[in-house]
Design a protein around this motif. Sequence first.
Motif: not given
Length: 320
Positions: A105-109
């Motif tokens: 999720v952090a990568c996507g953000i």
Amino acid sequence: MREAAFIRKNKLKWKAYEQQKASGPDSLADSFIELTDDLAYARTFYPASDTTSYLNALAGKTHQAIYKNKKEKSNRFVSFWKYELPFLFRQHHRQLGYAFLIFAVACGIGALSAALDDTFVRLILGDRYVNMTLENIRNGDPMAVYKSHGEAEMFLYITFNNIKVSFLAFVLGVFFSVGTFWVLFQNGVMLGAFQYFFYKQGLLFTSFLTIWIHGTLEISAIVIAGCAGFVMGNSLLFPKTHSRLHSFKQGARRGLKIVVGLVPVFLTAGFLEGFVTRHTDMPLALSLFIILFSAAFILYYFILYPRSLHRNNATRNTEN
């Protein structure tokens, strides 16, 4: 829990452990962990009870069974990676799932933020790195950063840095898992922004073939270290039937074993980044082989193999 209820709940399990004779090391390790958990609970709530004495004797017997056939220290070394670590890891696949989800999720953000704000990449990666990489792209060698230092020097630096980040992901779990969450989130955002930067330059596939030669193991190690941090942090948050101190000691010990088990992964990732990644002109097939082989190793050793051991152990226990 009253002592009578505690006995009723566990007596069949204890009886099975008492009759357990020719089990493999993974089965014995499973039994020993369960027994020490029960023994710690009994010592806390029924310190002068016959139940506590019985569990102490049974745990001692199981401990002797684990080590009586040990021939030399090298066997213990092999057994750790062949049985003990995978078996331990199977117990904490849920925490691994949490760590992976947070990181993804952090990568996507990170990627989305870089897409919406042109200054975000510079904020995350720094002006110096961005300017250097843009200059390398103009010079026709976008991955030149991996050739900027000597091979041995880069190997030592990268290995040390990987250990530092992963150790932080584990140790900061002591803050009720919040510290581990932050390390995973921070590194995930950085990776997402990093990959979007190369995508925007039209070099996503080129960067993938270069960076993920070492990144497959490096990123996996960070996520797995995050799992270890959650094991320790959750032991404080959810002590179950144990005292919070005992639960924390047990969680810290298990998490540390997971991090120690990552040492070969740290070394291999550092070696690949120091000695292999710099060869940006290597054949496509070789790059893909290294990346896919690394991914297959992580998937097999940390997920499929532990499940297989657990399944075989359950089958043996049923047969016994």
